[in-house]
Scaffold this motif. Structure first.
Motif, PDB file in Angstrom:
ATOM      1  N   LEU A 136     102.702  -4.971  29.161  1.00 58.72           N
ATOM      2  CA  LEU A 136     102.155  -3.763  30.237  1.00 58.72           C
ATOM      3  C   LEU A 136     101.143  -2.597  29.408  1.00 58.72           C
ATOM      4  CD1 LEU A 136     103.948  -2.148  31.658  1.00 58.72           C
ATOM      5  CD2 LEU A 136     105.226  -1.294  29.525  1.00 58.72           C
ATOM      6  N   PHE A 137     100.769  -2.458  28.690  1.00 59.49           N
ATOM      7  CA  PHE A 137      99.746  -2.096  27.911  1.00 59.49           C
ATOM      8  C   PHE A 137      98.356  -2.541  28.680  1.00 59.49           C
ATOM      9  CE2 PHE A 137      96.225  -1.298  24.786  1.00 59.49           C
ATOM     10  CZ  PHE A 137      96.298   0.255  24.582  1.00 59.49           C
ATOM     11  N   ASP A 138      98.266  -3.451  28.481  1.00 57.40           N
ATOM     12  CA  ASP A 138      97.162  -4.309  29.504  1.00 57.40           C
ATOM     13  C   ASP A 138      96.879  -4.327  30.430  1.00 57.40           C
ATOM     14  OD1 ASP A 138      96.262  -4.939  27.086  1.00 57.40           O
ATOM     15  OD2 ASP A 138      96.510  -7.438  27.479  1.00 57.40           O
ATOM     16  N   ALA A 139      98.464  -4.454  31.738  1.00 60.61           N
ATOM     17  CA  ALA A 139      98.669  -3.793  32.623  1.00 60.61           C
ATOM     18  C   ALA A 139      98.307  -2.959  33.894  1.00 60.61           C
ATOM     19  CB  ALA A 139     100.209  -4.332  33.220  1.00 60.61           C
ATOM     20  N   VAL A 140      98.157  -1.484  31.810  1.00 61.55           N
ATOM     21  CA  VAL A 140      98.107  -0.678  32.646  1.00 61.55           C
ATOM     22  C   VAL A 140      96.875  -0.146  32.376  1.00 61.55           C
ATOM     23  CG1 VAL A 140      98.090   2.114  32.367  1.00 61.55           C
ATOM     24  CG2 VAL A 140     100.604   0.977  31.926  1.00 61.55           C
ATOM     25  N   ASN A 141      96.564  -0.652  31.348  1.00 60.66           N
ATOM     26  CA  ASN A 141      94.889  -0.154  31.440  1.00 60.66           C
ATOM     27  C   ASN A 141      94.082  -0.700  32.786  1.00 60.66           C
ATOM     28  OD1 ASN A 141      94.596   0.821  29.183  1.00 60.66           O
ATOM     29  ND2 ASN A 141      94.497  -0.569  27.643  1.00 60.66           N
ATOM     30  N   CYS A 142      94.194  -2.339  32.946  1.00 57.45           N
ATOM     31  CA  CYS A 142      93.431  -2.745  34.004  1.00 57.45           C
ATOM     32  C   CYS A 142      93.757  -1.881  35.365  1.00 57.45           C
ATOM     33  CB  CYS A 142      93.816  -3.707  34.020  1.00 57.45           C
ATOM     34  SG  CYS A 142      93.371  -5.907  35.723  1.00 57.45           S
ATOM     35  N   LEU A 143      94.818  -2.025  35.583  1.00 62.78           N
ATOM     36  CA  LEU A 143      95.372  -1.180  36.971  1.00 62.78           C
ATOM     37  C   LEU A 143      94.828   0.595  36.932  1.00 62.78           C
ATOM     38  CD1 LEU A 143      98.955  -2.832  37.894  1.00 62.78           C
ATOM     39  CD2 LEU A 143      97.164  -3.197  39.027  1.00 62.78           C
ATOM     40  N   ALA A 144      95.015   1.018  36.058  1.00 61.90           N
ATOM     41  CA  ALA A 144      94.525   2.810  35.830  1.00 61.90           C
ATOM     42  C   ALA A 144      93.051   2.801  36.151  1.00 61.90           C
ATOM     43  CB  ALA A 144      94.873   3.175  34.629  1.00 61.90           C
ATOM     44  N   LYS A 145      92.144   1.272  35.901  1.00 58.37           N
ATOM     45  CA  LYS A 145      90.598   0.852  36.265  1.00 58.37           C
ATOM     46  C   LYS A 145      90.124   1.617  37.276  1.00 58.37           C
ATOM     47  CE  LYS A 145      89.778  -1.238  32.563  1.00 58.37           C
ATOM     48  NZ  LYS A 145      89.094  -2.673  31.642  1.00 58.37           N
ATOM     49  N   THR A 146      91.409   1.086  38.039  1.00 55.61           N
ATOM     50  CA  THR A 146      91.344   1.189  40.119  1.00 55.61           C
ATOM     51  C   THR A 146      91.527   3.246  40.444  1.00 55.61           C
ATOM     52  OG1 THR A 146      93.986   1.052  40.374  1.00 55.61           O
ATOM     53  CG2 THR A 146      92.021  -1.632  40.207  1.00 55.61           C
ATOM     54  N   ASN A 147      91.539   3.960  39.588  1.00 54.47           N
ATOM     55  CA  ASN A 147      91.826   4.900  40.147  1.00 54.47           C
ATOM     56  C   ASN A 147      93.257   5.221  41.164  1.00 54.47           C
ATOM     57  OD1 ASN A 147      89.591   5.641  38.210  1.00 54.47           O
ATOM     58  ND2 ASN A 147      87.740   5.105  40.114  1.00 54.47           N
ATOM     59  N   GLY A 148      93.752   4.336  41.014  1.00 58.73           N
ATOM     60  CA  GLY A 148      94.979   4.503  41.672  1.00 58.73           C
ATOM     61  C   GLY A 148      96.306   5.576  40.704  1.00 58.73           C
ATOM     62  N   ARG A 149      96.908   6.199  41.550  1.00 59.60           N
ATOM     63  CA  ARG A 149      98.061   6.459  41.147  1.00 59.60           C
ATOM     64  C   ARG A 149      99.380   5.209  40.423  1.00 59.60           C
ATOM     65  NH1 ARG A 149     102.373  11.590  42.670  1.00 59.60           N
ATOM     66  NH2 ARG A 149     103.242  11.670  40.665  1.00 59.60           N
ATOM     67  N   LEU A 150      99.398   6.069  39.315  1.00 56.95           N
ATOM     68  CA  LEU A 150     100.609   4.274  38.442  1.00 56.95           C
ATOM     69  C   LEU A 150     102.159   5.350  38.125  1.00 56.95           C
ATOM     70  CD1 LEU A 150      98.084   2.115  36.043  1.00 56.95           C
ATOM     71  CD2 LEU A 150      98.454   2.175  38.713  1.00 56.95           C
ATOM     72  N   LEU A 151     103.005   4.705  38.579  1.00 58.18           N
ATOM     73  CA  LEU A 151     104.213   4.859  38.284  1.00 58.18           C
ATOM     74  C   LEU A 151     104.806   4.113  37.682  1.00 58.18           C
ATOM     75  CD1 LEU A 151     106.985   6.658  37.053  1.00 58.18           C
ATOM     76  CD2 LEU A 151     107.625   5.872  39.862  1.00 58.18           C
ATOM     77  N   VAL A 152     105.825   3.456  36.171  1.00 57.27           N
ATOM     78  CA  VAL A 152     105.955   2.631  35.270  1.00 57.27           C
ATOM     79  C   VAL A 152     106.849   3.040  35.069  1.00 57.27           C
ATOM     80  CG1 VAL A 152     105.852   1.133  33.366  1.00 57.27           C
ATOM     81  CG2 VAL A 152     103.473   2.133  34.517  1.00 57.27           C
ATOM     82  N   LEU A 153     107.905   1.828  35.623  1.00 56.16           N
ATOM     83  CA  LEU A 153     109.503   2.051  35.703  1.00 56.16           C
ATOM     84  C   LEU A 153     109.720   1.401  34.500  1.00 56.16           C
ATOM     85  CD1 LEU A 153     110.157   1.731  39.549  1.00 56.16           C
ATOM     86  CD2 LEU A 153     110.125   3.669  38.076  1.00 56.16           C
ATOM     87  N   GLY A 154     110.641   2.090  33.555  1.00 53.41           N
ATOM     88  CA  GLY A 154     110.554   1.301  32.445  1.00 53.41           C
ATOM     89  C   GLY A 154     112.998   1.646  32.126  1.00 53.41           C
TER      90      GLY A 154
END
Length: 157
Positions: free
Chosen positions: A1-19
């Motif tokens: 999850l950490f790697d996915a969030v870091n990778c997707l955060a670089k796209t400058n899009g807004r992220l919502l993680v459901l957990g």
């Protein structure tokens, strides 16, 4: 999850993680400092530990607009099975292919890699005297979001 969030955060899009709420307790799986770092890069929603989180995922994606994408390893088969007719299931699969970003095999030097959602419908298409046919080199069972990425173009003479 950490790697996915870091990778997707670089796209400058807004992220919502459901957990689930158990992710908030400091444990060997969910380190508090890593969770805080991820929360600085994405918004989080924590459902009850026994909840069906797919419903939250689908609702959040639909509510966020037509350009929203989602990432999950779930194939959402249970949800497709609940749909009443084949046309509705077809439309759901089409929507899924256009909105689900999937993990791809690792690339050397990268921890995580994603295949983008499709911007087009992967069905036979024609323009004038030309046919565009999606295909795979080898036959293999596929999941609903996996469609051929190669095209055969045939022109009538």
């Amino acid at each position: 999850l950490f790697d996915a969030v870091n990778c997707l955060a670089k796209t400058n899009g807004r992220l919502l993680v459901l957990g689930r709420k158990h992710m908030l307790s400091n444990s060997s799986n969910w380190k508090r400092e890593i969770m805080k770092e991820m929360q600085s890069k994405a918004d989080f929603f924590f459902a009850e530990n026994i909840s069906e989180d797919d419903a939250f995922l689908l609702y959040a994606t639909l509510q966020s607009g037509k350009h929203c994408k989602f990432v999950t390893r779930d194939f959402l088969r249970d949800h497709k099975a609940c749909l009443s007719d084949s046309l509705t299931r077809h439309l759901f699969r089409k929507w899924q292919r256009g909105h689900q970003i999937v993990f791809s095999p690792p690339v050397e030097g990268k921890h995580i890699n994603f295949l983008p959602a499709f911007r087009y419908d992967c069905v036979v298409q024609t323009t004038g005297d030309t046919w565009h046919i999606p295909y795979k080199d080898i036959f293999e069972e596929k999941y609903s979001y996996e469609v051929p990425r190669k095209w055969l173009c045939i022109q009538q003479k």
